[in-house]
Design a protein around this motif. Structure first.
Motif, PDB file in Angstrom:
ATOM      1  N   SER B  44      35.774  37.148 -55.258  1.00 13.27           N
ATOM      2  CA  SER B  44      37.054  37.558 -54.668  1.00 13.27           C
ATOM      3  C   SER B  44      37.961  36.331 -54.523  1.00 13.27           C
ATOM      4  CB  SER B  44      36.813  38.192 -53.302  1.00 13.27           C
ATOM      5  OG  SER B  44      36.386  37.180 -52.389  1.00 13.27           O
ATOM      6  N   PRO B  45      39.304  36.546 -54.439  1.00 12.39           N
ATOM      7  CA  PRO B  45      40.218  35.410 -54.274  1.00 12.39           C
ATOM      8  C   PRO B  45      39.877  34.574 -53.053  1.00 12.39           C
ATOM      9  CG  PRO B  45      41.434  37.428 -54.749  1.00 12.39           C
ATOM     10  CD  PRO B  45      40.002  37.825 -54.586  1.00 12.39           C
ATOM     11  N   GLU B  46      39.396  35.232 -51.980  1.00 18.76           N
ATOM     12  CA  GLU B  46      39.039  34.473 -50.769  1.00 18.76           C
ATOM     13  C   GLU B  46      37.881  33.522 -51.061  1.00 18.76           C
ATOM     14  OE1 GLU B  46      39.162  38.008 -50.562  1.00 18.76           O
ATOM     15  OE2 GLU B  46      41.290  37.828 -50.044  1.00 18.76           O
ATOM     16  N   GLN B  47      36.906  34.027 -51.834  1.00 20.08           N
ATOM     17  CA  GLN B  47      35.758  33.175 -52.180  1.00 20.08           C
ATOM     18  C   GLN B  47      36.202  31.979 -53.016  1.00 20.08           C
ATOM     19  OE1 GLN B  47      33.454  36.500 -53.752  1.00 20.08           O
ATOM     20  NE2 GLN B  47      31.712  35.848 -52.525  1.00 20.08           N
TER      21      GLN B  47
END
Lengths: 281, 325
Positions: B44-47
């Motif tokens: 994910s973008p957060e990761q």
């Protein structure tokens, strides 16, 4: 080859080296050209059985996936020549431009450029090539760009020295005094005077580029599988050298034939074009 | 000499710094996010942002560079993405293989090249003089890893006298065993390296043999050996020493490739594995170490050249050897 004989035959261009070189390199070139029109088998034809010994119907046998070795070798000739030519084109053009700039530059700029070149040369070709391939995914194009860039530093350094040497000559001053513009001086005097030495060096660089590409493919950083490269063929054949020695011998022999051929051409051209020059290598 | 030493040292420092800049920029400006190496596909973008923050690639480039320089000054080369172990000690452990391999190969290459190159020049007009020249012509065209494969085939597979590869787990605890496993790799590199070296030695010897000063010394009654010792050697050594530095650096490179042939746990195999795993700290660390090594070798070679050639010493404040024009 001998010093004594060379002195006697200096007036006659001694072109035996040149002929031998043309024959060897021409052989590989011919194989590469033929590979465009005719191949014994399709490159991905794996119906031949694995690791077959040389004979019929597979003249040189097959590799561990059952592909015809001769077919792979012929495509490999194409890849090797593309690698050499592409790298020399990039390295030659970039290097010539950089070397001309440094050769014409004033002391300060020249010193800076020379220092930069020395550092670039300190980056060994294979390491630089690894960097580029790491960034751009392993492919023949990446390998060519990388080898060409590494080569350009060497070409630039040579060009710079040659340009300086020509510019110090009286005929340049004479030409400038009579009103020739700098660009015309470059085209009419500098380039023709540096070309003999430069072209010989580029031929040697061609051979080194072919070897560098083979090393990269051997390490798995060259052309990916559909394109057979001699380096990768050697890597794949290494494990089965005991059962199928042809897979290890043939690509290596062709590599040597091509590089020796190109080196001999370089030596021959140097002897013919510049008979006063002592052989320094 | 002092003035030259200062100039040359300043140049070394500047080139080390520039090399660091070039390496840093090359690895950062390359497309492909190093953070991806830490993540699985479909993160994910957060990761991704978290991974970037963890390795610091979300900071401004200049800030990254300064902190990287600081780390290097403390000899901290970062930690591997894959094994999370620090890169510095890993490189140091690998040098135990690569440095002896490089130095032994280089020594053997010189030991082969000097007498062979001399004979190739001294007996240039005989058949074996020509054969030696032809062999060295062949030697510079042979891919070094291929020579390794052929030597393995002959000496490890057919004759079974030497190991085909590998290195003792406990490194040099048993020097004999370590040397045995290095024998074939060393011979491989030395054979190929000596080929180009032979050509330099041969041409340097040819220059000396045709020189006026040698003929004069002989005419004044020196023996051939005496004249070569007093006059020939000193002159022949100059051009050879000037390329020895480059040759040593090339030997190191040959080692990088040959290690893969013989499955030696050195810098070369570590680098190839680092590339395969997109392990940026490993790649960066090895490239820093090897580039610095090449630059320092060049520095040492220039100094040695000054020592053996008084003509260079006399031109005070002169430009660096090999500068030309």
């Amino acid at each position: 080859m001998s010093a004594g004989r060379r002195r006697v035959s200096r007036r006659v261009p001694r072109s035996a080296t040149l002929i031998a070189g043309c024959v060897l390199a021409g052989l590989v070139l011919a194989v590469a050209v033929v590979s465009f029109f005719w191949l014994p088998y399709a490159p991905d034809d794996t119906t031949g059985g694995r690791l077959m010994p040389p004979g019929l119907p597979h003249l040189l046998g097959t590799d561990k996936l059952g592909r015809d070795l001769l077919t792979q070798l012929m495509i490999g000739a194409r890849v090797a020549l593309e690698a050499g030519a592409g790298a020399v084109l990039i390295g030659g053009l970039v290097g010539l431009a950089g070397g001309l700039a440094a050769g014409f530059a004033t002391r300060w700029l020249d010193d800076t450029l020379s220092a930069l070149l020395d550092i670039l040369i300190a980056f060994p070709t294979v390491l630089l090539a690894m960097l580029v391939t790491a960034a751009r995914e392993a492919s023949l194009g990446s390998a060519i760009i990388a080898i060409g860039l590494a080569m350009s530093a060497i070409v630039a350094r040579l060009t710079r020295v040659l340009v300086k040497r020509v510019l110090a000559q009286d005929f340049i001053t004479a030409s400038r005094t009579s009103g020739t513009s700098w660009p015309r001086v470059v085209v009419e005097h500098v380039l023709p005077n540096i070309w003999p030495t430069l072209s010989v060096n580029l031929a040697l660089q061609f051979g080194l580029a072919v070897l560098a590409e083979a090393s990269l493919s051997y390490l798995g950083l060259g052309a990916p599988p559909p394109n057979a490269s001699w380096g990768r063929m050697l890597q794949e054949a290494q494990a089965s050298v005991f059962i199928a020695p042809a897979g290890v011998i043939a690509p290596g022999v062709l590599l040597v034939v091509l590089v020796v051929g190109v080196n001999l051409i370089a030596d021959g051209v140097r002897d013919v074009a510049d008979p006063t020059r002592r052989r320094t290598r | 000499m002092t003035a030259y030493l200062l100039r040359r040292t300043a140049f070394l420092v500047v080139s080390l710094f520039l090399a660091a800049v070039v390496l840093f920029l090359l690895l950062r400006l390359l497309p492909g996010d190093p953070a991806n190496a830490l993540l699985s596909v479909g993160a994910s973008p957060e990761q991704v942002a978290a991974a970037r923050h963890a390795i610091g690639t979300d900071r401004p480039l200049l800030q990254q560079f300064v902190s990287w320089l600081g780390e290097m000054a403390r000899l901290d080369l970062g930690s591997s993405f894959v094994s999370t172990l620090p890169v510095g000690p890993e490189i140091a452990a690998r040098l135990v293989v690569t440095v002896p391999l490089t130095l032994l190969s280089f020594l053997l290459a010189v030991v082969i090249a000097v007498p062979v190159g001399f004979v190739a020049a001294y007996r240039a007009s005989t058949w074996y003089g020509s054969v030696l020249s032809a062999l060295s012509q062949l030697g510079i065209a042979v891919p070094v890893f291929w020579v390794g494969m052929l030597l393995i085939t002959v000496f490890a597979l057919h004759l079974g006298v030497l190991p085909a590869g590998g290195f003792p787990q406990d490194d040099w605890a048993d020097p004999g065993e370590a040397l045995t496993s290095l024998t074939l790799p060393v011979v491989t590199i030395a054979l190929v390296m000596s080929a180009s070296l032979i050509r330099y030695v041969r041409s340097a010897t040819l220059d000396v043999l045709g020189s006026d000063y040698l003929r004069t010394a002989r005419a004044l009654g020196s023996s051939f050996i005496g004249a070569m010792w007093r006059h020939g050697l000193r002159n022949a050594v100059v051009p050879v020493v000037s390329i020895l530095g480059i040759e040593l650096a090339t030997t190191f490179l040959g080692a990088v490739v040959v290690e893969s042939v013989f499955a030696l746990p050195g810098l070369g195999t570590m680098l190839v594995k680092g590339f395969a795993q997109h392990d940026y700290p490993v790649i960066q660390g090895i490239l820093v170490v090897s580039t610095f090594a090449v630059l320092v070798i060049g520095f040492a070679a220039d100094l040695v050249q000054r020592l053996v050639d008084p003509r260079l010493r006399r031109s005070l404040g002169g430009r660096f050897p090999g500068d030309g024009a």
